[in-house]
Design a protein around this motif. Structure first.
Motif, PDB file in Angstrom:
ATOM      1  N   TYR A   1       0.726  -1.397  -0.130  1.00 11.71           N
ATOM      2  CA  TYR A   1       0.018  -0.036  -0.283  1.00 11.71           C
ATOM      3  C   TYR A   1       1.141   1.012  -0.030  1.00 11.71           C
ATOM      4  CZ  TYR A   1      -4.522  -2.311   0.484  1.00 11.71           C
ATOM      5  OH  TYR A   1      -5.539  -3.220  -0.236  1.00 11.71           O
ATOM      6  N   GLY A   2       2.166   1.341  -0.909  1.00  5.06           N
ATOM      7  CA  GLY A   2       2.556   2.192  -1.210  1.00  5.06           C
ATOM      8  C   GLY A   2       2.431   3.944  -2.025  1.00  5.06           C
ATOM      9  N   LEU A   3       1.306   3.118  -2.826  1.00  8.06           N
ATOM     10  CA  LEU A   3       1.308   4.292  -3.637  1.00  8.06           C
ATOM     11  C   LEU A   3       0.664   5.437  -3.924  1.00  8.06           C
ATOM     12  CD1 LEU A   3      -0.921   2.203  -6.522  1.00  8.06           C
ATOM     13  CD2 LEU A   3       1.665   2.233  -6.801  1.00  8.06           C
ATOM     14  N   TYR A   4       0.473   5.352  -1.846  1.00 12.13           N
ATOM     15  CA  TYR A   4       0.201   7.505  -1.993  1.00 12.13           C
ATOM     16  C   TYR A   4       1.565   7.815  -2.271  1.00 12.13           C
ATOM     17  CZ  TYR A   4       3.803   6.459   2.089  1.00 12.13           C
ATOM     18  OH  TYR A   4       3.805   6.180   3.960  1.00 12.13           O
TER      19      TYR A   4
ATOM     20  N   GLY B   1       3.778   8.896 -12.045  1.00 11.80           N
ATOM     21  CA  GLY B   1       3.873   7.770 -13.607  1.00 11.80           C
ATOM     22  C   GLY B   1       2.890   6.699 -13.345  1.00 11.80           C
ATOM     23  N   ASN B   2       2.891   5.786 -14.027  1.00 14.84           N
ATOM     24  CA  ASN B   2       1.758   5.339 -14.834  1.00 14.84           C
ATOM     25  C   ASN B   2       1.582   3.981 -13.544  1.00 14.84           C
ATOM     26  OD1 ASN B   2       1.104   6.407 -17.581  1.00 14.84           O
ATOM     27  ND2 ASN B   2       2.858   5.497 -17.678  1.00 14.84           N
TER      28      ASN B   2
ATOM     29  N   THR C   1      -4.980  -0.236 -15.813  1.00 11.44           N
ATOM     30  CA  THR C   1      -3.103  -0.474 -16.283  1.00 11.44           C
ATOM     31  C   THR C   1      -3.244   0.934 -17.187  1.00 11.44           C
ATOM     32  OG1 THR C   1      -3.916  -1.135 -17.990  1.00 11.44           O
ATOM     33  CG2 THR C   1      -3.366  -2.772 -16.618  1.00 11.44           C
ATOM     34  N   ASN C   2      -1.557   2.008 -16.747  1.00  9.53           N
ATOM     35  CA  ASN C   2      -1.542   2.632 -17.246  1.00  9.53           C
ATOM     36  C   ASN C   2      -2.036   4.313 -17.034  1.00  9.53           C
ATOM     37  OD1 ASN C   2       0.026   1.653 -18.663  1.00  9.53           O
ATOM     38  ND2 ASN C   2      -1.056   1.447 -20.280  1.00  9.53           N
ATOM     39  N   VAL C   3      -3.054   3.799 -15.588  1.00 11.98           N
ATOM     40  CA  VAL C   3      -3.359   4.921 -14.963  1.00 11.98           C
ATOM     41  C   VAL C   3      -2.612   5.668 -14.907  1.00 11.98           C
ATOM     42  CG1 VAL C   3      -4.660   5.100 -13.510  1.00 11.98           C
ATOM     43  CG2 VAL C   3      -5.006   3.354 -14.496  1.00 11.98           C
ATOM     44  N   SER C   4      -2.752   7.067 -15.623  1.00  7.77           N
ATOM     45  CA  SER C   4      -1.613   8.267 -14.696  1.00  7.77           C
ATOM     46  C   SER C   4      -2.475   9.319 -13.998  1.00  7.77           C
ATOM     47  CB  SER C   4      -1.372   9.169 -16.034  1.00  7.77           C
ATOM     48  OG  SER C   4      -1.894   9.315 -16.616  1.00  7.77           O
ATOM     49  N   TYR C   5      -4.190   9.270 -13.574  1.00  8.99           N
ATOM     50  CA  TYR C   5      -4.803  10.269 -13.189  1.00  8.99           C
ATOM     51  C   TYR C   5      -6.095   9.573 -12.707  1.00  8.99           C
ATOM     52  CZ  TYR C   5      -6.434  14.350 -11.713  1.00  8.99           C
ATOM     53  OH  TYR C   5      -6.356  15.899 -11.535  1.00  8.99           O
ATOM     54  N   LEU C   6      -6.202   9.148 -11.685  1.00 11.47           N
ATOM     55  CA  LEU C   6      -7.310   8.557 -10.491  1.00 11.47           C
ATOM     56  C   LEU C   6      -7.905   9.041  -9.968  1.00 11.47           C
ATOM     57  CD1 LEU C   6      -8.985   5.533 -10.221  1.00 11.47           C
ATOM     58  CD2 LEU C   6      -7.564   6.130  -8.538  1.00 11.47           C
TER      59      LEU C   6
ATOM     60  N   THR D   1       4.914   2.442 -12.452  1.00  6.82           N
ATOM     61  CA  THR D   1       6.141   2.338 -13.311  1.00  6.82           C
ATOM     62  C   THR D   1       6.863   3.941 -13.493  1.00  6.82           C
ATOM     63  OG1 THR D   1       5.130   2.239 -15.043  1.00  6.82           O
ATOM     64  CG2 THR D   1       5.815   0.077 -14.304  1.00  6.82           C
ATOM     65  N   GLU D   2       7.345   4.247 -14.170  1.00  5.38           N
ATOM     66  CA  GLU D   2       8.181   5.932 -14.677  1.00  5.38           C
ATOM     67  C   GLU D   2       7.313   6.067 -16.031  1.00  5.38           C
ATOM     68  OE1 GLU D   2      11.572   8.637 -14.935  1.00  5.38           O
ATOM     69  OE2 GLU D   2      11.980   6.794 -14.606  1.00  5.38           O
ATOM     70  N   ALA D   3       6.505   6.963 -16.620  1.00  4.74           N
ATOM     71  CA  ALA D   3       6.257   7.508 -17.065  1.00  4.74           C
ATOM     72  C   ALA D   3       7.068   7.869 -18.680  1.00  4.74           C
ATOM     73  CB  ALA D   3       5.255   8.487 -17.803  1.00  4.74           C
ATOM     74  N   HIS D   4       7.525   7.068 -19.615  1.00  6.04           N
ATOM     75  CA  HIS D   4       8.196   7.221 -20.900  1.00  6.04           C
ATOM     76  C   HIS D   4       7.632   8.104 -21.701  1.00  6.04           C
ATOM     77  CE1 HIS D   4      11.081   4.570 -18.686  1.00  6.04           C
ATOM     78  NE2 HIS D   4      10.235   4.018 -18.764  1.00  6.04           N
ATOM     79  N   ARG D   5       8.857   8.926 -22.451  1.00  2.98           N
ATOM     80  CA  ARG D   5       7.836  10.150 -23.916  1.00  2.98           C
ATOM     81  C   ARG D   5       8.715   9.309 -24.568  1.00  2.98           C
ATOM     82  NH1 ARG D   5       6.443  15.304 -22.252  1.00  2.98           N
ATOM     83  NH2 ARG D   5       6.491  15.844 -20.129  1.00  2.98           N
ATOM     84  N   HIS D   6       7.418   8.939 -25.290  1.00  2.17           N
ATOM     85  CA  HIS D   6       8.159   8.021 -26.372  1.00  2.17           C
ATOM     86  C   HIS D   6       8.027   8.823 -28.119  1.00  2.17           C
ATOM     87  CE1 HIS D   6       7.881   3.858 -24.730  1.00  2.17           C
ATOM     88  NE2 HIS D   6       6.807   4.140 -24.003  1.00  2.17           N
TER      89      HIS D   6
END
Length: 209
Positions: free
Chosen positions: A27-30, A82-83, A145-150, A175-180
């Motif tokens: 529960y460390g996502l905070y 991040g994601n 998955t790939n949630v950047s905003y909840l 995971t850290e967000a990557h710029r493609h």
């Protein structure tokens, strides 16, 4: 009023409880929330909504809580750094009608308002009274998955005029967000030798000395 815990009606919670250290890690996502940009709409005290996102070991702290203002609804807009793959949520309230009874989740819709909550949520949970963090509501991971905003919409409680929440725990992977975009631009800018053949060389072989 006492509210029993029932698994009827499609309950998606897990009653298994563990105080092991690894539970706190789960529960460390905070720590991956951009708290400066977190919004809580209809909180009766400014900034109080942020305080319910904290360490698992501090979930029993009753001095930090958020209470709704005009009615029973609360809306948390939570930006991550991040994601996130969101797997489960815990909501701790008090043993009263002020405990939330319904939670609606929306992903990747920045700065939602209460008007936006009329749209179809990504998942809805009917909540049971939980004063210690025993119950986890498991998400449909394929949707989260790939949630950047909840966004968490507390739409109902058990009948009180206002809703009170002490703790919200989020379990999942970050995971850290990557710029493609930069990589794509580099590929498009690279010259393809096949597009630049020198056709003038071939006729020279037909000259007769």
């Amino acid at each position: 009023m006492s509210h029993g815990h029932s698994h009827g009606g499609g309950c998606s919670c897990s009653a298994e409880r563990s105080d092991a250290p690894e539970r706190g890690v789960e529960y460390g996502l905070y720590q991956k929330i951009d708290l400066e940009k977190l919004q809580c709409l209809n909180e009766n005290r400014e900034g109080s909504g942020r305080t319910v996102f904290r360490a698992w070991e501090e979930r029993g702290d009753r001095t930090r809580f958020v209470e709704s203002d005009d009615d029973e609804e609360l809306l948390f807009n939570i930006p991550f750094t991040g994601n996130v793959k969101l797997k489960g949520i815990i909501v701790i309230g008090e043993d009263s009608d002020a405990h939330p009874s319904e939670m609606r989740l929306f992903k990747n819709i920045p700065h939602m308002s209460f008007d936006d909550t009329e749209r179809e949520p990504d998942q809805v949970f009917n909540l049971n009274i939980d004063t210690t963090g025993e119950l986890e509501y498991q998400t449909k991971i394929s949707r989260f998955t790939n949630v950047s905003y909840l966004s968490i919409h507390i739409s109902k409680n058990f009948g009180a005029e206002n809703t009170k929440i002490f703790y919200i725990g989020l379990r999942g992977e970050w995971t850290e967000a990557h710029r493609h975009e930069v990589t794509i631009c580099n590929y498009e800018a690279a010259a393809n030798p096949a597009d630049h053949k020198i056709s003038q060389i071939a006729p020279q072989s037909h000259f007769i000395s």
